[in-house]
Design a protein around this motif. Structure first.
Motif, short mmCIF file in Angstrom:
data_model
loop_
_atom_site.label_atom_id
_atom_site.label_comp_id
_atom_site.label_asym_id
_atom_site.label_seq_id
_atom_site.Cartn_x
_atom_site.Cartn_y
_atom_site.Cartn_z
N LEU A 265 13.67 18.92 37.88
CA LEU A 265 13.12 19.73 39.33
C LEU A 265 13.14 21.13 38.91
O LEU A 265 12.63 21.86 40.13
CB LEU A 265 14.16 19.21 39.33
CG LEU A 265 14.44 17.60 40.11
CD1 LEU A 265 15.31 16.96 41.40
CD2 LEU A 265 13.39 17.66 40.72
N GLN A 266 13.85 21.46 37.84
CA GLN A 266 14.38 23.25 37.71
C GLN A 266 12.90 23.21 37.41
O GLN A 266 12.58 23.94 37.86
CB GLN A 266 15.54 23.54 36.79
CG GLN A 266 16.35 22.92 37.16
CD GLN A 266 17.72 24.08 35.98
OE1 GLN A 266 17.50 25.07 35.99
NE2 GLN A 266 18.47 23.56 35.51
N ALA A 267 12.38 22.41 35.63
CA ALA A 267 11.07 23.18 35.68
C ALA A 267 10.10 23.60 36.84
O ALA A 267 8.90 24.24 37.22
CB ALA A 267 10.47 22.49 34.90
N LEU A 268 9.74 22.18 38.12
CA LEU A 268 8.73 22.00 38.87
C LEU A 268 9.02 23.32 39.81
O LEU A 268 8.38 23.68 40.06
CB LEU A 268 8.74 20.50 39.34
CG LEU A 268 8.56 19.34 38.93
CD1 LEU A 268 8.83 18.24 39.68
CD2 LEU A 268 6.98 19.40 38.15
N ALA A 269 10.56 23.55 40.12
CA ALA A 269 11.07 24.48 41.69
C ALA A 269 10.23 25.45 41.00
O ALA A 269 9.96 26.49 41.55
CB ALA A 269 11.86 24.00 41.53
N ALA A 270 10.62 25.90 39.36
CA ALA A 270 10.40 27.65 38.63
C ALA A 270 9.11 27.99 38.71
O ALA A 270 8.50 28.90 39.20
CB ALA A 270 10.99 27.56 37.28
N ARG A 271 7.79 26.90 38.33
CA ARG A 271 6.55 27.00 38.97
C ARG A 271 5.84 26.65 39.67
O ARG A 271 5.29 28.33 40.40
CB ARG A 271 5.80 25.38 37.92
CG ARG A 271 4.17 25.99 38.56
CD ARG A 271 3.80 24.66 37.17
NE ARG A 271 4.27 23.49 37.27
CZ ARG A 271 3.73 22.67 36.09
NH1 ARG A 271 3.63 22.49 35.54
NH2 ARG A 271 4.48 21.21 37.05
N THR A 272 6.70 26.75 41.12
CA THR A 272 6.22 26.37 42.02
C THR A 272 6.87 28.20 42.93
O THR A 272 5.64 28.73 43.12
CB THR A 272 6.85 25.81 43.29
OG1 THR A 272 6.49 24.02 42.82
CG2 THR A 272 7.22 25.75 44.25
N VAL A 273 7.97 28.60 41.99
CA VAL A 273 8.45 29.52 43.13
C VAL A 273 7.30 30.67 42.64
O VAL A 273 7.36 31.72 43.10
CB VAL A 273 9.82 29.85 43.00
CG1 VAL A 273 10.41 31.66 43.70
CG2 VAL A 273 10.12 28.72 43.53
N ALA A 274 7.24 30.59 40.53
CA ALA A 274 6.30 31.67 40.51
C ALA A 274 5.27 32.25 40.50
O ALA A 274 4.67 33.04 40.46
CB ALA A 274 6.99 31.23 38.97
N ARG A 275 4.47 30.68 41.10
CA ARG A 275 3.10 31.21 41.34
C ARG A 275 3.25 31.65 42.50
O ARG A 275 1.69 32.53 43.25
CB ARG A 275 2.62 29.50 41.74
CG ARG A 275 2.38 28.75 39.82
CD ARG A 275 1.11 27.54 40.25
NE ARG A 275 1.23 27.11 39.17
CZ ARG A 275 0.97 25.71 38.55
NH1 ARG A 275 0.31 24.78 39.84
NH2 ARG A 275 0.55 25.16 37.34
N GLU A 276 3.98 30.95 43.93
CA GLU A 276 4.29 31.47 45.22
C GLU A 276 4.45 33.25 45.52
O GLU A 276 3.92 33.52 46.22
CB GLU A 276 5.10 30.83 45.29
CG GLU A 276 5.38 31.31 47.13
CD GLU A 276 6.54 30.42 47.60
OE1 GLU A 276 7.83 30.85 48.49
OE2 GLU A 276 7.19 29.14 47.73
N LEU A 277 4.83 33.19 44.34
CA LEU A 277 5.57 34.53 44.34
C LEU A 277 4.67 36.09 43.52
O LEU A 277 5.10 36.85 43.36
CB LEU A 277 7.45 35.19 44.25
CG LEU A 277 7.99 34.22 44.97
CD1 LEU A 277 9.23 34.54 44.93
CD2 LEU A 277 7.72 34.84 46.33
N ARG A 278 4.20 35.20 42.69
CA ARG A 278 3.64 35.75 41.40
C ARG A 278 4.24 36.76 40.50
O ARG A 278 3.71 37.34 40.12
CB ARG A 278 2.37 36.89 42.18
CG ARG A 278 1.25 35.78 43.01
CD ARG A 278 0.37 36.58 43.82
NE ARG A 278 -0.96 35.99 45.00
CZ ARG A 278 -1.99 36.60 45.47
NH1 ARG A 278 -2.52 38.45 44.96
NH2 ARG A 278 -2.54 35.88 46.03
N LEU A 279 5.08 35.57 39.79
CA LEU A 279 6.40 36.07 38.69
C LEU A 279 5.75 36.14 37.75
O LEU A 279 4.78 35.25 37.41
CB LEU A 279 7.29 35.45 38.94
CG LEU A 279 8.04 35.03 40.24
CD1 LEU A 279 9.32 34.37 39.91
CD2 LEU A 279 8.27 37.00 41.25
N ALA A 280 5.87 37.45 36.95
CA ALA A 280 5.38 37.03 35.62
C ALA A 280 5.70 36.28 34.45
O ALA A 280 5.09 35.44 33.82
CB ALA A 280 5.73 38.37 35.11
#
Length: 597
Positions: A265-280
């Protein structure tokens, strides 16, 4: 700390006069080029990680140091970045800052070392980690010097061609001068917010709420810096998988399958938020074994789960973890049917529906809640299209003299459309079904007497009706009270029969006597219609409470765009369009059968 003071400290540090040892010829080539696709996943995987080879493969980026493991990692196809575990030796601490005259030289020396270790002239150099990030301003003299040292160090690395990264482990203070320093740091370095939490606490929330909670923590970590104007392209988040008790991470979560689930769930959440906020970048930490507390026989498998969740090509977690791994990658994730803003119990809350309602409410928040309430209630009662169309005809007949044109004009005046109105009619019919199931206590003798005295002028009439009507306590004969019976009942000529179309059905009603006031009936005869009215009022209140309770409960299974859930409350849309309100007493008697809510 004023900006002028900071510049003075930088001058003392000798940034402009720094020595510039040359990077060796070996520090050239393509080794510095990281994947172009964002976010870039970077995992701490130096020699302190017993299974570092697991991260050393094409498609992975490993953070390591020295001259032993980085070359081996690259030889296996992975990219590498330099991870400096001795940052305080170079800049000092907030209470004991280093001599600013030495900081530039130390930065230059690290650059040469890191560029050789990474075999490139533009290495990513991660400095672990800033101390005292949450300290409020005004800072002490020692902390001011420490912060100046950090900025000097980062600027020196960047001037040499390195790409500095600054992890931050706690919620940063970003007000005033502190905010200015963060922004200056972001001009020459990337900032990575470490977001760790105890896995047991999150696991107990269940997959939907756990996923939402993790995403919100990751968003919060990034927003600490985005909110002060730092570009998401200069930001990353770091996930923690450490196993030393008290440090966040596994925290003795058993069995291993539960830890694997939180990791997934951490990995999935990190990917979702990084794409959403456009994190590097997305970083992982905690795989190393430095102390006895970090030794964990499940850690290598957990790392495989983390890699597999990101990309099944990186590790075969189903084979390595076996039945202990839940391979579902969609539960709790922000995956919606086309046009849906949220889903609850399989029912969509559509963007266009909420937007349409907001034209009526003139406020998007109650409109969103109303659309959400509709989806929740739909899980407990089904209303057919035919029932809605029949009820619409009753509304037009009762309030608009049978003129559809007048009805549409009224809707337009109230910023509504026929489609919006039908949605509200459906809400009302759904409410009638659910209300009828709710058990409420009968009124006391004093409540009946009080009603009798207060509403003495209310109209009442003896009628017969086919079929049995809820506003007659599901009887075919009795006294109809104005508070619950359709108004047409009281306009019938005495002794005459008429067919009345209501929102909840068609009834043949015969007037068996004249319309009189409630006070003209003896209390013994008035008691039954009064009880019907009081129970109807009680069910109105019970429904509001029922709906709010169900909305609260449903949020544990609700998924919404960017986890932006609606406010929990009852929003009667008939307050805006009162002519669409349910017939008085449609659910008064509570004798409608069906599944209990």
């Amino acid at each position: 700390m004023k900006k002028a003071s900071l510049l003075l400290l930088l001058a003392v540090a000798g940034l402009t006069a720094s020595a510039r040892p040359a990077a060796p010829e070996a520090a050239t080539g393509d080794a510095c080029t990281l994947p172009a696709k964002k976010p870039v996943w970077i995992d701490f995987a130096d020699g302190s990680v017993p299974f570092w080879e697991q991260f050393a493969q094409p498609g992975a980026v490993a953070a390591a140091a020295n001259f032993i493991f980085p070359p081996q990692i690259r030889a296996r196809g992975a990219k590498t970045v330099y991870f400096d575990l001795n940052f305080t030796r170079r800049t000092g601490t907030p209470t004991e800052p280093a001599d600013p005259a030495a900081v530039v030289d130390r930065a230059n020396r690290l650059y040469v070392y890191a560029s050789n270790s990474m075999a490139c002239s533009h290495p990513v150099i991660t400095e672990n980690e800033l101390q005292g990030a949450s300290t409020l301003t005004p800072w002490s003299a020692s902390n001011t010097q420490y912060r100046a040292n950090v900025l000097t160090f980062l600027r020196t690395l960047a001037a040499r061609g390195a790409k500095p990264v600054l992890p931050v482990s706690i919620i940063p203070y970003t007000g005033g001068d502190a905010g200015e320093l963060w922004r200056e740091a972001a001009q020459v370095a990337s900032i990575v917010r470490e977001v760790y939490f105890p896995a047991p606490k999150v696991y107990r929330l269940g997959v939907v709420q756990a996923s939402r909670t993790i995403r919100q923590m990751f968003r919060g970590g990034a927003q600490d810096f985005i909110s002060i104007g730092i570009s998401p392209s200069k930001l990353g988040i770091m996930l923690g998988f450490q196993t030393t008790p008290g440090s966040g991470g596994r925290e003795r979560l058993e069995p291993a399958s539960s830890w694997f689930e939180v990791t997934k769930l951490q990995a999935l959440a990190a990917r979702t938020v990084a794409r959403e906020l456009r994190l590097a970048t997305i970083w992982s930490w905690g795989w190393a074994t430095w102390t006895v507390g970090e030794t964990d026989p499940d850690k290598q498998t957990n790392a495989c789960v983390y890699l597999w969740t990101r990309d099944p090509k990186l590790c075969n977690a189903p084979r390595m973890a076996g039945p202990a791994l839940n391979t579902n990658l969609t539960d709790g994730q922000l995956i919606f049917p086309p046009g849906a803003r949220c889903t609850v119990y399989g029912h969509p809350v559509r963007w266009d529906v909420a937007a349409a309602i907001s034209r009526v409410t003139q406020d998007p928040q109650p409109a969103f809640t109303a659309a959400y309430s509709r989806a929740v209630a739909s899980s407990y009662a089904h209303v057919t299209t035919k029932a809605i169309l029949d009820a619409e005809k009753a509304v037009i007949s009762l309030h608009f003299g049978g003129s559809r044109g007048a009805y549409v004009s009224a809707l337009q005046h109230d910023r509504a459309t026929v489609a919006i109105a039908r949605g509200i009619i459906g809400d009302e019919l759904r409410r009638a079904i659910i209300q009828a199931r709710l058990r409420v206590p009968g009124p006391s003798a004093s409540e009946v007497q009080s009603y009798y005295d207060t509403y003495a002028a209310a109209p009442v009439r003896l009628v017969s009706v086919k079929p049995a009507a809820p506003w007659l306590a599901n009887s075919k004969r009795g006294f109809a009270l104005g508070a619950v019976a359709p108004p047409q009942v009281f306009t019938l000529k005495n002794g005459k029969q008429a067919t009345l179309r209501t929102m909840t059905g068609v009834f043949k009603v015969k007037a068996l006597g004249p319309t009189v006031t409630l006070a003209e009936l003896p209390l013994a005869k008035a008691r039954r219609p009064i009880v019907t009215a009081l129970i109807s009022l009680a069910r109105d209140t019970a429904y509001q409470n029922w709906l709010v309770d169900r909305e609260y409960a449903a949020q544990a299974q609700t998924l919404c765009w960017r986890d932006q859930l609606p406010a929990v409350e009852a929003v009667p849309l008939t307050d805006y369009l009162p002519y669409l309100a349910l017939d008085s007493g449609a659910a008064a008697s509570g004798q409608i059968t069906g599944r209990r809510g």
